[in-house]
Design an enzyme around this catalytic site. Structure first.
Site, PDB file in Angstrom:
ATOM      1  N   GLY A  50     -13.898  -7.475  10.085  1.00 28.34           N
ATOM      2  CA  GLY A  50     -12.212  -7.185  10.260  1.00 28.34           C
ATOM      3  C   GLY A  50     -11.940  -5.788  10.997  1.00 28.34           C
ATOM      4  N   ASP A  84      -5.628 -10.825  14.957  1.00 26.66           N
ATOM      5  CA  ASP A  84      -6.442 -10.698  13.667  1.00 26.66           C
ATOM      6  C   ASP A  84      -6.522  -9.368  12.885  1.00 26.66           C
ATOM      7  OD1 ASP A  84      -7.833 -11.701  11.520  1.00 26.66           O
ATOM      8  OD2 ASP A  84      -9.517 -12.555  12.693  1.00 26.66           O
ATOM      9  N   HIS A 122      -9.587 -21.303  10.071  1.00 22.33           N
ATOM     10  CA  HIS A 122     -10.725 -20.679  10.185  1.00 22.33           C
ATOM     11  C   HIS A 122     -11.764 -21.669  10.171  1.00 22.33           C
ATOM     12  CE1 HIS A 122     -13.176 -16.783   9.983  1.00 22.33           C
ATOM     13  NE2 HIS A 122     -14.021 -17.730   9.789  1.00 22.33           N
ATOM     14  N   HIS A 179      -3.527  -9.622   8.726  1.00 23.55           N
ATOM     15  CA  HIS A 179      -3.829  -9.352   7.177  1.00 23.55           C
ATOM     16  C   HIS A 179      -3.182  -8.177   6.717  1.00 23.55           C
ATOM     17  CE1 HIS A 179      -6.941 -12.677   7.429  1.00 23.55           C
ATOM     18  NE2 HIS A 179      -6.830 -12.425   8.652  1.00 23.55           N
ATOM     19  N   LEU A 180      -2.084  -7.954   6.192  1.00 27.53           N
ATOM     20  CA  LEU A 180      -1.306  -6.771   5.741  1.00 27.53           C
ATOM     21  C   LEU A 180      -1.934  -6.573   4.450  1.00 27.53           C
ATOM     22  CD1 LEU A 180       2.059  -7.196   7.265  1.00 27.53           C
ATOM     23  CD2 LEU A 180       0.082  -6.397   8.365  1.00 27.53           C
ATOM     24  N   HIS A 192      -8.704 -18.037  16.261  1.00 24.22           N
ATOM     25  CA  HIS A 192      -9.802 -17.086  16.974  1.00 24.22           C
ATOM     26  C   HIS A 192     -10.741 -17.898  17.475  1.00 24.22           C
ATOM     27  CE1 HIS A 192     -11.116 -17.795  12.831  1.00 24.22           C
ATOM     28  NE2 HIS A 192     -10.471 -16.751  12.362  1.00 24.22           N
ATOM     29  N   HIS A 252     -10.101  -2.386   7.252  1.00 22.14           N
ATOM     30  CA  HIS A 252     -10.872  -1.924   6.046  1.00 22.14           C
ATOM     31  C   HIS A 252     -11.105  -0.354   6.171  1.00 22.14           C
ATOM     32  CE1 HIS A 252     -12.300  -6.092   5.038  1.00 22.14           C
ATOM     33  NE2 HIS A 252     -12.564  -6.147   6.079  1.00 22.14           N
ATOM     34  N   HIS A 298      -1.016 -13.575  13.727  1.00 17.71           N
ATOM     35  CA  HIS A 298      -2.451 -13.561  12.931  1.00 17.71           C
ATOM     36  C   HIS A 298      -2.686 -12.445  12.480  1.00 17.71           C
ATOM     37  CE1 HIS A 298      -6.748 -15.255  12.549  1.00 17.71           C
ATOM     38  NE2 HIS A 298      -6.283 -14.419  11.680  1.00 17.71           N
TER      39      HIS A 298
END
Length: 439
Positions: A323, A304, A179, A62-63, A233, A308, A60
């Site tokens: 995030g 996760d 989610h 976020h690239l 999550h 940012h 999990h």
């Protein structure tokens, strides 16, 4: 015998327990667990005093690729993962543009094969528009699962109503990842909060009831349609107790942050660097998550990872994006928990290697065995380090765990026989490929 790689003298973590073994690798796969002293190889790792784990999987992340190269890319994110001892990641679809169709899947596969440092699986995002195509999209190469955002997210990647969620569940057959926060409760309660309130209000707005309502609705639809779901999550005691009664249709993920941090202290200390969805909760829920992990109710532990810019995270609450970075720190944090007696190394392998491979259907990863991918995470359980911002490879350059002292550290990451990281250095670039999943 001559091998491509031999790992000698390591204490290996097998499904049946720990044991000494000398591992031989040929053509990217484990070829032997009984290499002799006479056997040779192109490369040899002496793992004396180290533990050899199956390559750990963070299922999990976020690239942010495509869309935000100043925040993260597949190249930088997989470099961070390798430095942190992670051999495989599964990347979320809420990019710009989002990964919701065959054209974006094709682009992402080609991009991964060109720039990734470790292996990568791809989530396909569900929308109302692409729901009729999901059954075909989930069968494309490299797709780990359909992802549904039932709570607020990016652009059109939100499906909050029961009829539309049911339509997704009826389009296809593989396990769907959710989610599961309840969007209706989020919107009902939003007028109660305002910009500039304490960051701890994040956990008041997105409260335990918000998460529990979402999970109950999704599990009811899973029973109705007969389609298995994976609740991402999970953060509340109520959800964990409920999900244990619905193992026939639902599997469970928890996050390293929810195992490591506790509110409201983390908000007071970190401000926006503690803001994530679902929120970091109080000691009651923290204890419930650990209890669920220790009694076998948790299938997967992930990060996760959702970076940012630091400037954005310093904005007042409600303007601060949700995030946190995490793919590079999850393994050191979990090894520290092991050293502090909270879980065992065998249990860590279950939830960060065998568990993700089982839930998502990866037949060649997740265990040390002949014929499996030669993915390894080598760790020194006695090594003491301090996590610092200057170690973080993601372009944003921060971690909520800056200054955290840990005991236990990843010292090598091997992906299909390629030594990608050794002793804090990337020594083999762009060796990653898309992951192969069961059809």
């Amino acid at each position: 015998m001559h091998y491509d790689l031999i790992i000698r003298n390591g204490k290996c973590v097998f499904p049946w327990g720990e044991g000494q073994a000398n591992i031989g690798v040929k053509n990217g796969r484990i070829a032997s667990l009984t290499v002799t002293s006479q056997d040779e190889a192109d490369e040899i790792i002496d793992a004396t005093h180290l533990y050899v784990l199956p390559g750990l999987i963070d299922s999990h992340v976020h690239l942010r690729d495509p869309g935000k190269p100043e925040v993260e890319t597949i190249e930088t994110g997989t470099r961070a993962a390798a430095l942190g001892g992670v051999a495989t990641v599964f990347d979320m679809p809420n990019t710009n543009p989002a990964v919701t169709d065959s054209a974006m899947l094709k682009w992402k596969r080609e991009h991964i094969n060109n720039v990734a440092n470790i292996d990568v699986g791809i989530y396909i995002g569900a929308t109302r528009e692409n729901t009729p195509q999901l059954a075909a999209l989930e069968e494309e190469p490299g797709v780990c699962a359909v992802k549904v955002f039932a709570g607020s997210s990016t652009g059109n990647l939100m499906i909050e109503d029961d009829a539309s969620i049911e339509a997704v569940l009826r389009s296809g057959r593989r396990r769907v990842a959710f989610h599961s926060e309840d969007e209706y409760r989020l919107q009902e309660r939003k007028p109660l909060f305002h910009k500039g309130q304490p960051y701890a209000m994040h956990a008041e707005w997105r409260d335990a009831e918000c998460a529990f309502r979402g999970t109950k609705r999704i599990v009811a639809l899973a029973h109705k349609t007969g389609r298995p779901v994976h609740i991402l999550h999970v953060s509340t005691a109520e959800e964990l107790e409920f999900l244990a009664q619905h193992r026939d249709v639902a599997s469970t993920e928890v996050l390293a942050n929810h195992l490591t941090q506790v509110g409201p202290e983390c908000y007071e200390r970190l401000g926006g660097l503690a803001v994530m969805n679902p929120p970091i909760r109080d000691a009651h829920h923290h204890a419930a998550i650990w209890a669920a992990l220790l009694d076998g109710r948790i299938d997967v532990v992930s990060s996760d990872h959702a970076p940012h810019p630091l400037g954005a995270k310093r904005q007042p609450w409600l303007e601060c994006p949700s995030g946190l970075t995490g793919v590079q720190t999850i393994v050191p944090l979990m090894l520290n928990h092991i050293n502090e007696g909270r879980l065992t190394l065998t249990h860590l392998v279950d939830v960060m290697a065998a568990g993700p491979a089982r839930i998502y259907g990866v037949p060649t990863k997740g265990r040390l065995g002949v014929g499996f991918d030669a993915d390894f995470t080598l760790v020194d359980l006695k090594k003491e380090r301090t996590i610092t911002n200057d170690w973080i490879a993601s372009p944003v350059g921060w971690t909520p765990f800056d200054g955290t002292k840990v005991k236990g550290w990843p010292v090598a990451t091997v992906v299909r026989g390629n030594i990608v990281m050794k002793d804090d250095e990337i020594i083999s670039n762009n060796k990653g490929k898309i992951v192969s999943f069961l059809p």
